[in-house]
Design a protein around this motif. Structure first.
Motif, PDB file in Angstrom:
ATOM      1  N   UNK A 183       4.763 -13.928  -4.480  1.00  0.00           N
ATOM      2  CA  UNK A 183       3.853 -13.738  -5.603  1.00  0.00           C
ATOM      3  C   UNK A 183       3.797 -12.265  -5.996  1.00  0.00           C
ATOM      4  N   UNK A 184       3.917 -11.370  -5.014  1.00  0.00           N
ATOM      5  CA  UNK A 184       3.905  -9.938  -5.303  1.00  0.00           C
ATOM      6  C   UNK A 184       5.112  -9.536  -6.141  1.00  0.00           C
ATOM      7  N   UNK A 185       6.250 -10.118  -5.805  1.00  0.00           N
ATOM      8  CA  UNK A 185       7.460  -9.822  -6.586  1.00  0.00           C
ATOM      9  C   UNK A 185       7.293 -10.300  -8.025  1.00  0.00           C
ATOM     10  N   UNK A 186       6.671 -11.466  -8.173  1.00  0.00           N
ATOM     11  CA  UNK A 186       6.447 -11.955  -9.531  1.00  0.00           C
ATOM     12  C   UNK A 186       5.560 -10.998 -10.311  1.00  0.00           C
ATOM     13  N   UNK A 187       4.535 -10.494  -9.628  1.00  0.00           N
ATOM     14  CA  UNK A 187       3.627  -9.508 -10.233  1.00  0.00           C
ATOM     15  C   UNK A 187       4.399  -8.267 -10.687  1.00  0.00           C
ATOM     16  N   UNK A 188       5.256  -7.769  -9.815  1.00  0.00           N
ATOM     17  CA  UNK A 188       6.054  -6.582 -10.166  1.00  0.00           C
ATOM     18  C   UNK A 188       6.971  -6.875 -11.348  1.00  0.00           C
ATOM     19  N   UNK A 220      -4.151   1.941 -13.350  1.00  0.00           N
ATOM     20  CA  UNK A 220      -4.827   2.126 -12.067  1.00  0.00           C
ATOM     21  C   UNK A 220      -5.256   0.794 -11.458  1.00  0.00           C
ATOM     22  N   UNK A 221      -5.825  -0.053 -12.298  1.00  0.00           N
ATOM     23  CA  UNK A 221      -6.247  -1.364 -11.828  1.00  0.00           C
ATOM     24  C   UNK A 221      -5.054  -2.160 -11.309  1.00  0.00           C
ATOM     25  N   UNK A 222      -3.945  -2.077 -12.036  1.00  0.00           N
ATOM     26  CA  UNK A 222      -2.757  -2.820 -11.618  1.00  0.00           C
ATOM     27  C   UNK A 222      -2.285  -2.347 -10.250  1.00  0.00           C
ATOM     28  N   UNK A 223      -2.316  -1.039 -10.039  1.00  0.00           N
ATOM     29  CA  UNK A 223      -1.891  -0.502  -8.746  1.00  0.00           C
ATOM     30  C   UNK A 223      -2.837  -0.936  -7.640  1.00  0.00           C
ATOM     31  N   UNK A 224      -4.112  -1.001  -7.978  1.00  0.00           N
ATOM     32  CA  UNK A 224      -5.096  -1.448  -6.990  1.00  0.00           C
ATOM     33  C   UNK A 224      -4.837  -2.903  -6.613  1.00  0.00           C
ATOM     34  N   UNK A 225      -4.607  -3.728  -7.635  1.00  0.00           N
ATOM     35  CA  UNK A 225      -4.287  -5.125  -7.363  1.00  0.00           C
ATOM     36  C   UNK A 225      -3.042  -5.221  -6.497  1.00  0.00           C
ATOM     37  N   UNK A 226      -2.061  -4.418  -6.844  1.00  0.00           N
ATOM     38  CA  UNK A 226      -0.809  -4.438  -6.089  1.00  0.00           C
ATOM     39  C   UNK A 226      -1.043  -4.086  -4.626  1.00  0.00           C
ATOM     40  N   UNK A 227      -1.889  -3.109  -4.386  1.00  0.00           N
ATOM     41  CA  UNK A 227      -2.132  -2.655  -3.011  1.00  0.00           C
ATOM     42  C   UNK A 227      -2.748  -3.759  -2.153  1.00  0.00           C
ATOM     43  N   UNK A 228      -3.484  -4.659  -2.797  1.00  0.00           N
ATOM     44  CA  UNK A 228      -4.089  -5.767  -2.055  1.00  0.00           C
ATOM     45  C   UNK A 228      -3.161  -6.976  -1.970  1.00  0.00           C
ATOM     46  N   UNK A 229      -2.128  -6.982  -2.789  1.00  0.00           N
ATOM     47  CA  UNK A 229      -1.488  -8.245  -3.097  1.00  0.00           C
ATOM     48  C   UNK A 229      -0.693  -8.884  -1.978  1.00  0.00           C
ATOM     49  N   UNK A 230       0.231  -8.188  -1.371  1.00  0.00           N
ATOM     50  CA  UNK A 230       1.080  -8.929  -0.429  1.00  0.00           C
ATOM     51  C   UNK A 230       0.300  -9.438   0.779  1.00  0.00           C
ATOM     52  N   UNK A 287       0.818  -1.201   0.000  1.00  0.00           N
ATOM     53  CA  UNK A 287       0.000   0.000   0.000  1.00  0.00           C
ATOM     54  C   UNK A 287       0.849   1.247   0.000  1.00  0.00           C
ATOM     55  N   UNK A 288       1.907   1.212   0.787  1.00  0.00           N
ATOM     56  CA  UNK A 288       2.789   2.373   0.861  1.00  0.00           C
ATOM     57  C   UNK A 288       3.457   2.605  -0.488  1.00  0.00           C
ATOM     58  N   UNK A 289       3.914   1.537  -1.097  1.00  0.00           N
ATOM     59  CA  UNK A 289       4.579   1.672  -2.387  1.00  0.00           C
ATOM     60  C   UNK A 289       3.611   2.156  -3.463  1.00  0.00           C
ATOM     61  N   UNK A 290       2.350   1.671  -3.398  1.00  0.00           N
ATOM     62  CA  UNK A 290       1.361   2.132  -4.378  1.00  0.00           C
ATOM     63  C   UNK A 290       1.162   3.639  -4.253  1.00  0.00           C
TER      64      UNK A 290
END
Lengths: 166, 166
Positions: free
Chosen positions: B99-104, B82-92, A133-136
């Motif tokens: 899995x988050x690193x793979x996403x990045x 925007x969607x990607x960032x939203x997914x990222x914010x939920x991801x870890x 969240x912080x990184x986003x």
DNA sequence: AGGTTCATGTAACCCGTTACATGATTTC
DNA sequence: GAAATCATGTAACGGGTTACATGAACCT
């Protein structure tokens, strides 16, 4: 341009990220035609395959400049940066350099006003936020900072261009 | 959270840039409820004012992780960052760091593949483009470059974090 | 002859915006 | 007692997505 021409442009350049789907383009052209912002004429040709070419009317041009002249709001910056860039891409051709510089100044001012809020939010909430969240959020902040730099350097470029003209 | 709670969050933080309009939120909650991705219960209280609190069901959590796990496409990069960032914010929180690193990495790879195309386009068309159009394109390119830098440095951050855990 | 490209369209569906409506509770 | 806030909702409208349909012309 015809609807099909537009499709090809949107499908290949992808710049404004418009939809190239026929279900978006053809109805949109018909709506614009009904509102008399564009006029379409069937291209005369020896072949049977019809091709409808549209051009902007004077009313359409007026609507375009009206859209371009709308003031830049905070909400534009947050949710509709794409629209602002699209307006910008049309702007110096339709409104001239001076007005374009004013537009860029408005953008820079709104970003400069919004950035401290985001930073403030990050500073007060960083502890409780998960890393992602912080990184986003930092992603957003860095994006706005890049946009602000871009706007400022573009303003300088236009002013140099203006000096050359004189 | 209740619909009203969501409204407040969207109205104040504005981060995901969700709509805070009741015409968006309440129908959306009802749709989610009908699909059994969330379940709402009327909060018991001495007062007459009702307040419906929603929570995510197991099916809802599964749908969420399914969404998070979708591969990153070129189209996501161009039209749905925007969607990607939203997914990222939920991801870890939902999928874990690995899995988050793979996403990045997927994001970085797609941007790295797309950037040269944009630069190529700019290089070949810069001459014929008006100043504003060129700058709008440069704006996009600089944005993607900033995003690529961000993704790479975030990956490093996660890997450091992972090393700490061990 | 058959596949591809040119070219335009429609219909079902989903969903957000705008605007309005309703009633309870709190605050001044 | 009036205004603001809490809290939930609906209806009209606009417009995009997906998917399908139609036919001409071109290429091999």
């Amino acid at each position: 341009m015809s609807g099909y021409d537009l499709r090809k442009v949107f499908a290949t350049t992808a710049m404004g990220s418009f939809s190239d789907s026929p279900g978006a383009i053809y109805p949109a052209l018909h709506r614009l035609e009904k509102r008399e912002l564009v006029s379409g004429t069937d291209e005369e040709s020896s072949s049977l395959r019809r091709r409808r070419v549209f051009s902007v009317t004077t009313a359409g041009l007026k609507a375009l400049t009206g859209w371009l002249e709308r003031p830049v709001t905070r909400d534009d910056i947050i949710r509709r940066m794409n629209d602002l860039m699209l307006r910008f891409a049309f702007m110096d051709g339709a409104l001239g350099m001076e007005r374009t510089v004013r537009f860029l100044n408005e953008i820079a001012a709104e970003i400069a006003a919004y950035l401290p809020e985001l930073k403030q939010y990050l500073a007060t909430h960083a502890e409780e936020m998960p890393l992602s969240g912080r990184l986003a959020l930092e992603f957003g902040i860095e994006g706005y900072e890049a946009q602000l730099r871009w706007a400022k350097s573009s303003i300088v470029l236009y002013q140099e261009e203006e000096r050359k003209r004189k």
